[in-house]
Write an enzyme that holds these catalytic residues in place. Structure first.
Site, mmCIF file in Angstrom:
data_model
loop_
_atom_site.group_PDB
_atom_site.id
_atom_site.type_symbol
_atom_site.label_atom_id
_atom_site.label_comp_id
_atom_site.label_asym_id
_atom_site.label_seq_id
_atom_site.Cartn_x
_atom_site.Cartn_y
_atom_site.Cartn_z
ATOM 1 N N ASP A 50 0.336 -0.951 -0.198
ATOM 2 C CA ASP A 50 -0.512 -0.415 -0.783
ATOM 3 C C ASP A 50 0.957 1.358 -0.547
ATOM 4 O O ASP A 50 -0.003 2.190 -0.355
ATOM 5 C CB ASP A 50 -1.210 0.083 1.165
ATOM 6 C CG ASP A 50 -2.336 0.650 1.210
ATOM 7 O OD1 ASP A 50 -2.515 0.710 -0.222
ATOM 8 O OD2 ASP A 50 -2.953 1.221 1.535
ATOM 9 N N ASP A 438 -11.792 -5.754 11.203
ATOM 10 C CA ASP A 438 -12.004 -6.963 11.196
ATOM 11 C C ASP A 438 -13.397 -7.314 12.052
ATOM 12 O O ASP A 438 -14.127 -8.380 11.908
ATOM 13 C CB ASP A 438 -10.856 -7.924 12.229
ATOM 14 C CG ASP A 438 -9.829 -6.609 13.045
ATOM 15 O OD1 ASP A 438 -10.935 -6.157 13.341
ATOM 16 O OD2 ASP A 438 -9.137 -7.609 13.499
#
Length: 737
Positions: A50, A438
């Site tokens: 990223d 998550d």
């Protein structure tokens, strides 16, 4: 096993940041994935960079070359673990029991190869520290597209698995793909969750495996057969179709045996998660989780077919006519047809598409009549190839698509504006809105009726590194707690979200418990402060209790203790690990949870984001040198204040008892018990704060003097030994009569 190898494919997803995870750690994780014990044609490893770092790209290029030697070595001799750094660092005697001479020779040669590989990787790291003024350039002289981290195009490079790449023994190798999504100013990229969604789309376009494994780059595969164990759950003929993910516990390397700051989290992974496995399944946290791709797409879990009801075939027909069973049978059949129609509509038309793309074959015309193309584009984005792959429950690339067209489409699905006006991050993929994406992602899956499974193999499936110094550990807990506060104050809060769906009540309670715990920081700070206040003021917070109340109190205390003992025995958790967990729960509760609560309120209600900086202050040499590394952060202030407050309270209380004689020692013991209990819980914080430092930072001394002065003035103001009504008249002891 033949069925397992024939019908399944795998995608390994890993995220990399060279500023956090060194390239050598990332390389070891990738090597452990490429060498996993699973059919090679079913494995592909996607690495997300990223930060668009040239260092990560070059490190993966070196890793792909070394993998041609490392992968066959692992599979030929069946070694564990298959991450070379940790395999060669094992303190075992590989020469005992008359080991095969060929293995000894190959192992020594492979170790030399790995040492040379490490030298090359470290050379890349040294070179990357000297960035040219004009930025990096590639071999053809063109500038590296990722020179501007915040403004660069999407990049995809396939290192292995193309052009017939094979290892030194001539065997096929798994696919290794480098991915860096497009970054442009003015776009919200959603951090890790956005990167994971980009990987989901890229992997669907290129290989489209029906199962994905999410692995952080600092967690390598420690058990090469763990994936087969996960597939035993996914392929279960009874309940396998309703499993959205298989969660593995997290295990860690590099932690001292005392585990001072409870980095292993054994109470959570070995007690809490096992308990949830008996309900709708464990929550999704962190890394090491095997997903079903269809569940990530936001589809509902398949409806469970009810067994056919009993008929009255054993009775004569005239009896059936009398009781009207035929009419009831027709009515039941009509109700079943209506219910089936509603279920098909509620399952979001998983196998539907209309005229998706000319030239893309393999889409059943019967399925294409349920949902229009516009609805699919609104949900998944304007990529005909990706939409086509989303309808293939068994995976595989669309027929008739060329490699060039797939790569072009893969670049398209990782562009900045691809997710605009779609359901990515809302109902599809990793869910946005919290730094703990998550928890939200698993929660949404459970709301769609899926269930999860907790798999604990004898040999740990994954191992990774954990922050072991006090400051890093506190910031890790702060990030987790802040994410829970964001969920608590969002529309996805499990207190009010998802009623009438597939989320079970006990599972809802577990999610509620997982997001409200930062609120306990306020009463916890009050409980840690009151013992010192009692010692300073001479009061006692616990009133005198009757015998009946004492019995109730003892019964509650014994029941809590018995429950804890049973949980430890059932989960295999030692008393030492349980006690470390209790200690750090207090340390984190009075610091991280409190800061997360206020930071979350400011962020959600006022839109103000605050950061707590970490500054390195001192270090030490040795195996666990980072354990004694001191980093000043604002999170250290609340525990330090409570610690000093209780220590001063103990000193004042003991001084008062010495002054007033033996009669005051009895009431003092009760007050000292609670104050010392707080100090004992904060003992790891005190050791981490003071341990093995050459000198204390100046700011620590300033804070200590300031707090001591404030507490001293406060004690003088509320000193119980001086009467507030005037002069104290004491008995002189003389008989005036």
């Amino acid at each position: 096993m033949w069925r397992l190898q024939k019908h399944l494919k795998w995608i390994f997803v890993s995220t990399a940041d060279p500023m956090k995870e060194p390239p050598l750690i990332t390389a070891n994780t990738v090597l452990s994935i490429l060498a996993v014990d699973y059919p090679v044609d079913k494995v592909a490893c996607y690495v997300s960079d990223d930060g668009a770092a040239m260092l990560t790209f070059e490190a993966l290029s070196e890793t792909s070359e070394f993998a041609m030697k490392w992968v066959p070595f692992c599979k030929r001799f069946n070694i564990e673990p298959r991450a070379p750094e940790w395999y060669f660092s094992q303190k075992v005697d590989y020469l005992k029991d008359k080991v095969n001479p060929e293995f000894v020779r190959e192992r020594r040669a492979m170790k030399r190869e790995y040492e040379e590989f490490k030298v090359r990787i470290n050379g890349l790291v040294a070179m990357a520290q000297k960035v040219p003024e004009e930025g990096w350039t590639m071999q053809d002289g063109t500038p590296w597209p990722g020179n501007n981290v915040r403004d660069h195009p999407g990049m995809i490079q396939v290192f292995l698995g193309q052009n017939g790449d094979r290892d030194v023994e001539g065997n096929e190798l798994p696919r290794l793909v480098y991915v860096s999504r497009e970054k442009r100013p003015g776009f919200d990229h959603h951090k890790k969750a956005g990167a994971m969604n980009a990987l989901v789309r890229v992997s669907a376009v290129i290989t489209n495996a029906p199962y994905l494994l999410n692995v952080d780059c600092d967690h390598y595969i420690n058990n090469s057969k763990a994936l087969r164990e996960a597939m035993c759950f996914m392929m279960d003929p009874i309940s396998g179709k309703k499993i959205c993910y298989v969660k593995f516990p997290q295990r860690f390397d590099g932690i001292d045996r005392h585990d001072r700051y409870s980095n292993r989290n054994v109470v959570f992974f070995d007690i809490n998660m096992k308990g949830l496995d008996g309900n709708q399944g464990p929550i999704y946290v962190g890394t090491g989780c095997v997903f079903r791709r269809q569940a990530l797409y936001g589809y509902d879990a398949p409806m469970k077919k009810k067994p056919p009801e009993n008929t009255c075939n054993c009775w004569p027909k005239w009896c059936c006519l009398c009781c009207g069973s035929r009419k009831r049978g027709r009515k039941m059949k009509s109700d079943e047809q209506k219910k089936t129609g509603r279920n098909r509509e509620a399952s979001k038309q998983i196998h539907a598409l209309e005229n998706i793309e000319e030239g893309i074959e393999g889409i059943d015309n019967e399925k294409s009549s349920l949902m229009s193309r516009l609805k699919f584009e609104k949900k998944f984005g304007q990529s005909p190839v990706f939409i086509a792959t989303s309808l293939m429950e068994e995976g595989g690339a669309p027929k008739g698509a060329t490699t060039a067209s797939l790569l072009k489409e893969a670049i398209h699905v990782i562009s900045c504006g691809y997710e605009d006006k779609t359901e990515w991050g809302k109902e599809v993929g990793w869910i946005y809105g919290s730094v703990t994406e998550d928890i939200l992602t698993g929660f949404k899956m459970h709301c769609h009726g899926w269930r999860s499974v907790y798999c604990v193999p004898k040999r740990p499936a994954f191992k990774g590194s954990a922050p072991i110094n006090l400051s890093d550990r506190l910031h890790q807990v702060l990030r987790w707690a802040l994410g829970k506060v964001e969920i608590l104050l969002s529309r996805h809060c499990p207190i009010w979200y998802g009623y009438g769906c597939g989320l079970k009540w006990l599972e809802r309670f577990s999610y509620i418990n997982s997001v409200v715990y930062p609120l306990t920081s306020i009463p916890l700070i009050a409980y840690c402060t009151l013992p010192a206040v009692c010692l300073l003021t001479g009061k006692f917070i616990v009133p005198e209790m009757s015998n009946y109340a004492s019995l109730i109190f003892m019964a509650l205390f014994i029941s809590i203790a018995a429950t804890g003992i049973l949980e430890m025995r059932w989960g295999g958790v030692s008393i030492h690990n349980w006690w470390r967990n209790e200690q750090f729960w207090v340390i984190g509760g009075v610091s991280c949870h409190l800061f997360a609560l206020f930071q979350g309120l400011l962020k959600v209600l006022a839109g103000v984001s605050t950061n707590f900086t970490v500054t390195s202050k001192a270090g030490d040499d040795g195996e666990f040198s980072e354990l004694y590394l001191f980093k000043w952060t604002s999170l250290l202030i609340p525990p330090l204040t409570l610690l000093i407050l209780n220590i001063i309270g103990v000193i004042v209380g003991v001084s008062d008892a010495i002054t007033n004689g033996y009669e005051s020692w009895g009431p003092l013991f009760g007050k000292l018990f609670f104050a010392l209990w707080v100090i004992v819980h904060l003992h790891p914080f005190l050791k981490g704060f003071m341990g093995k430092q050459d000198r204390l930072p100046t700011i620590i001394i300033v804070w200590a003097i300031l707090l001591a002065s404030i507490l001293t003035l406060l004690w003088v103001r509320i000193n119980p030994f001086i009467s507030k009504d005037g002069i104290v008249l004491e008995v002189c002891g003389l008989d005036c009569n």
